[in-house]
Design a protein around this motif. Structure first.
Motif, PDB file in Angstrom:
ATOM      1  N   ALA A  84      90.575  78.085  30.114  1.00 19.02           N
ATOM      2  CA  ALA A  84      90.467  78.634  31.468  1.00 19.02           C
ATOM      3  C   ALA A  84      91.731  78.360  32.269  1.00 19.02           C
ATOM      4  CB  ALA A  84      89.251  78.050  32.181  1.00 19.02           C
ATOM      5  N   ARG A  94      94.779  77.983  31.118  1.00 15.01           N
ATOM      6  CA  ARG A  94      95.842  78.870  30.652  1.00 15.01           C
ATOM      7  C   ARG A  94      95.686  80.247  31.293  1.00 15.01           C
ATOM      8  NH1 ARG A  94      99.319  79.156  26.113  1.00 15.01           N
ATOM      9  NH2 ARG A  94      99.870  81.285  25.535  1.00 15.01           N
ATOM     10  N   THR A  95      94.456  80.718  31.379  1.00 15.01           N
ATOM     11  CA  THR A  95      94.203  82.006  32.011  1.00 15.01           C
ATOM     12  C   THR A  95      94.612  81.981  33.483  1.00 15.01           C
ATOM     13  OG1 THR A  95      92.369  82.474  30.502  1.00 15.01           O
ATOM     14  CG2 THR A  95      92.409  83.691  32.585  1.00 15.01           C
ATOM     15  N   ALA A 130      97.500  84.243  35.272  1.00 12.50           N
ATOM     16  CA  ALA A 130      97.128  85.106  36.394  1.00 12.50           C
ATOM     17  C   ALA A 130      98.088  84.962  37.567  1.00 12.50           C
ATOM     18  CB  ALA A 130      95.705  84.796  36.849  1.00 12.50           C
ATOM     19  N   TYR A 141     103.229  88.347  27.076  1.00 10.51           N
ATOM     20  CA  TYR A 141     101.845  87.961  27.285  1.00 10.51           C
ATOM     21  C   TYR A 141     101.043  89.192  27.723  1.00 10.51           C
ATOM     22  CZ  TYR A 141     103.164  82.982  27.349  1.00 10.51           C
ATOM     23  OH  TYR A 141     103.622  81.734  27.029  1.00 10.51           O
ATOM     24  N   PRO A 155      96.754  89.782  32.550  1.00 10.78           N
ATOM     25  CA  PRO A 155      95.372  89.416  32.867  1.00 10.78           C
ATOM     26  C   PRO A 155      94.639  90.560  33.565  1.00 10.78           C
ATOM     27  CG  PRO A 155      96.888  87.676  33.517  1.00 10.78           C
ATOM     28  CD  PRO A 155      97.727  88.869  33.168  1.00 10.78           C
ATOM     29  N   VAL A 170      90.517  88.987  37.298  1.00 12.08           N
ATOM     30  CA  VAL A 170      90.912  87.593  37.105  1.00 12.08           C
ATOM     31  C   VAL A 170      92.043  87.230  38.056  1.00 12.08           C
ATOM     32  CG1 VAL A 170      91.899  85.944  35.471  1.00 12.08           C
ATOM     33  CG2 VAL A 170      90.149  87.564  34.709  1.00 12.08           C
TER      34      VAL A 170
END
Length: 308
Positions: A205, A207-208, A212, A224, A227, A231
């Motif tokens: 989470a 890393r997300t 973002a 990458y 996102p 998010v």
């Protein structure tokens, strides 16, 4: 003291003369958490320049000793902010940075770009996520502070104002951002490091969350996946909600410096500034043979470092 009294105090100072005092108040009293995050992302941006990402990957400092590299960078930069350029620790910190930089073939353009990130990224972060925006006084003081730091690091053709720093950064990124396997490796290691500061189950989470916060240019440079819009909105909205809450808090009465950050973990028993950082050995991990042994500095060599 009310929430905006310190800003009034800052505005009574002269950013051309009192730039260190203003910058210290801004970074350690008004926005200590935001400045920490902003400088983390400032340095992270530099990995998207292939010449910088490749060098950092070769040294392996950010991939094999990520926490130590993070700690040392924080503490060296912090020593100058807290104690000033003419202090014992401030002079030692600048000397250490110069010694490390002299060990590698770093182009002056790359050095100037890194300096620009220190000026521009915090301002942009605070515009988006700070409990207030930086005042003109604070922007001018930050530009003067990093001009002084750049001169001590031997950097040539330093921008003369915030606007010039911003233009230099944007132009350099437009011309040089691009994918490099080494830069991507350093980026992944940095995201892993940030996630390691929290309980392990939260790592995916976190890393997300980090991704973002990256702009599209950075996402493309590191290849990458972008996102999902929902998010991004959630993460950025949460930071703006935090800013509203901080705005309602009483002003900080004591300064908070980088050495006090919970993310700095490598020196539980204290540290000495002259012992921070790395001591590269020529011929090892990307450190070149000393220039004197190679016949002197060539036309692409970095400028002589400050006498500090």
């Amino acid at each position: 003291m009310t929430r905006f009294d310190r800003l009034k105090e800052i505005q009574r100072l002269d950013p051309e003369r009192d730039f260190l005092e203003i910058h210290r108040m801004t970074a350690s009293l008004e926005f200590p958490w935001d400045y920490t995050r902003a400088l983390e992302f400032a340095l992270y941006r530099t990995y998207a320049v292939p010449s910088i990402g490749q060098l950092l990957a070769r040294t392996a400092e950010l991939t094999e000793r990520s926490q130590k590299r993070y700690d040392d960078t924080t503490l060296l930069l912090d020593a100058v902010v807290e104690h000033g350029f003419d202090s014992v620790d401030g002079r030692a910190a600048v000397r250490r940075v110069n010694q490390m930089h002299r060990s590698y073939d770093i182009g002056d353009d790359d050095m100037r770009y890194v300096l620009c990130t220190f000026v521009v990224v915090p301002k942009r972060w605070l515009d988006s996520y700070g409990w207030r925006r930086l005042s003109d006084h604070e922007m001018r003081a930050a530009a003067r502070y990093y001009q002084m730091l750049g001169r001590h690091l031997g950097i040539r053709e330093i921008p003369d104002s915030y606007e010039e720093f911003e233009r230099c950064l944007d132009d350099y990124e437009a011309a040089h951002f691009g994918f490099d396997a080494g830069g991507r490796k350093v980026s992944d290691a940095t995201l892993d490091l940030m996630a390691s500061w929290y309980p392990r189950p939260l790592a995916p989470a976190l890393r997300t969350v980090s991704l973002a916060l990256l702009d599209d240019a950075l996402l493309r440079a590191f290849r990458y996946q972008r996102p999902a819009p929902a998010v991004r909105s959630l993460v950025r909205g949460a930071l703006r909600l935090r800013a509203r809450a901080v705005r309602l808090l009483p002003p900080r009465s004591t300064p908070h410096y980088g050495r006090q950050n919970r993310e700095v973990k490598g020196y539980p028993n204290g540290y000495r500034v002259p012992e921070l950082g790395t001591f590269p050995v020529p011929g090892v991990r990307g450190c070149p043979v000393p220039r004197a042994a190679a016949g002197g500095a060539g036309p692409g060599s970095s400028p002589p470092a400050s006498g500090w």
